[in-house]
Design a protein around this motif. Sequence first.
Motif, short mmCIF file in Angstrom:
data_model
loop_
_atom_site.label_atom_id
_atom_site.label_comp_id
_atom_site.label_asym_id
_atom_site.label_seq_id
_atom_site.Cartn_x
_atom_site.Cartn_y
_atom_site.Cartn_z
N UNK A 43 0.66 -1.26 0.00
CA UNK A 43 0.01 0.10 0.05
C UNK A 43 0.85 1.09 0.01
N UNK A 44 0.31 2.23 -0.66
CA UNK A 44 1.30 3.59 -0.78
C UNK A 44 1.17 3.95 0.83
N UNK A 45 2.27 4.22 1.28
CA UNK A 45 2.60 4.97 2.64
C UNK A 45 1.64 6.20 2.86
N UNK A 46 1.69 7.26 1.94
CA UNK A 46 1.19 8.45 2.20
C UNK A 46 -0.58 8.02 2.26
N UNK A 47 -1.01 7.29 1.55
CA UNK A 47 -2.30 6.95 1.49
C UNK A 47 -2.61 6.17 2.81
N UNK A 48 -1.93 5.62 3.35
CA UNK A 48 -1.96 4.77 4.79
C UNK A 48 -2.07 5.57 5.74
N UNK A 49 -0.98 6.74 5.87
CA UNK A 49 -1.07 7.75 6.75
C UNK A 49 -2.43 8.58 6.68
N UNK A 50 -2.87 8.71 5.57
CA UNK A 50 -4.09 9.78 5.38
C UNK A 50 -5.26 8.89 5.87
N UNK A 51 -5.14 7.59 5.63
CA UNK A 51 -6.46 6.71 5.84
C UNK A 51 -6.39 6.92 7.56
N UNK A 52 -5.30 6.53 8.25
CA UNK A 52 -5.45 6.66 9.62
C UNK A 52 -5.95 8.14 10.25
N UNK A 53 -5.68 9.05 9.60
CA UNK A 53 -6.11 10.46 10.05
C UNK A 53 -7.60 10.61 9.52
N UNK A 54 -8.23 9.79 8.56
CA UNK A 54 -9.51 9.85 8.17
C UNK A 54 -10.46 8.95 9.12
N UNK A 55 -9.69 7.88 9.74
CA UNK A 55 -10.51 6.94 10.70
C UNK A 55 -10.65 7.43 11.91
N UNK A 56 -9.48 8.31 12.46
CA UNK A 56 -9.76 8.87 13.93
C UNK A 56 -9.47 10.37 13.92
N UNK A 57 -9.71 11.17 14.71
CA UNK A 57 -9.50 12.70 14.91
C UNK A 57 -8.24 12.74 15.45
N UNK A 58 -6.97 12.37 14.58
CA UNK A 58 -5.72 12.18 15.18
C UNK A 58 -5.18 13.61 15.29
N UNK A 59 -5.78 14.57 14.52
CA UNK A 59 -5.41 15.91 14.79
C UNK A 59 -5.09 16.60 16.04
#
Length: 223
Positions: free
Chosen positions: A199-215
């Motif tokens: 999996x593309x690493x940038x997409x993986x990181x973006x997905x994690x921020x999509x799934x949770x309010x990681x900001x």
Amino acid sequence: MKKMRKFSLLLVAMLVMTMLGGCGSFDASGYIKALLDNSYKNDSAAFVEQKVGTEEQAKELYDLGIKTEVESLISGVSISDELQNEFTTVLQDVYKNVKYTVGEATKQDDNSYVVEIKYQKMKVFAAAMEKFQEGQQAYTDELSEQVQNGGEYPSEDEINEKVYTILKDALKEAAQNAEYEDEASTTVRVELNEKVYSPNQEDVEALEYALFDLEEASGLGEQ
């Protein structure tokens, strides 16, 4: 205290990518589901079915991901083994309650795939941050009053144990009362490099921020 780093579970899961050859049929959708289910829900069924690895390997990767998160959260701080174990349980509870559905994969001209994922962002860290700050301030006031009344100031280890207990309890309460945003969708690219799918690493990181309010997690535990 250290800042809580972003989730690393899926990045840890990428360690298994070299197990998958690029030749023959490849179920990119099932593959992404296997990584998500194992990383977040500790469910190795798809991981084994898709032949990403064995049940034992799935468990090893899951445990490694959880361990990495706990260690990043308490890096450089001395707390008891009991409290570390409690953090492990709390983080497992946060992750397993994530909401996502892996959709179809679309093959591209370069033999890569684009996998659609529908999800509802789990709002847990903002509430945990607010609760933690309240608890931390209350503890600071308590210590100040204690010293003013002639009491002894606690040791660094005692303070760490107390403050991280406040953080653990804040995460636990937030997870138990988590809210979710409306359903949205995103995509993850699964790329073929030297006959290996990953999996593309940038997409993986973006997905994690999509799934949770990681900001909100970037400052969690910071003082």
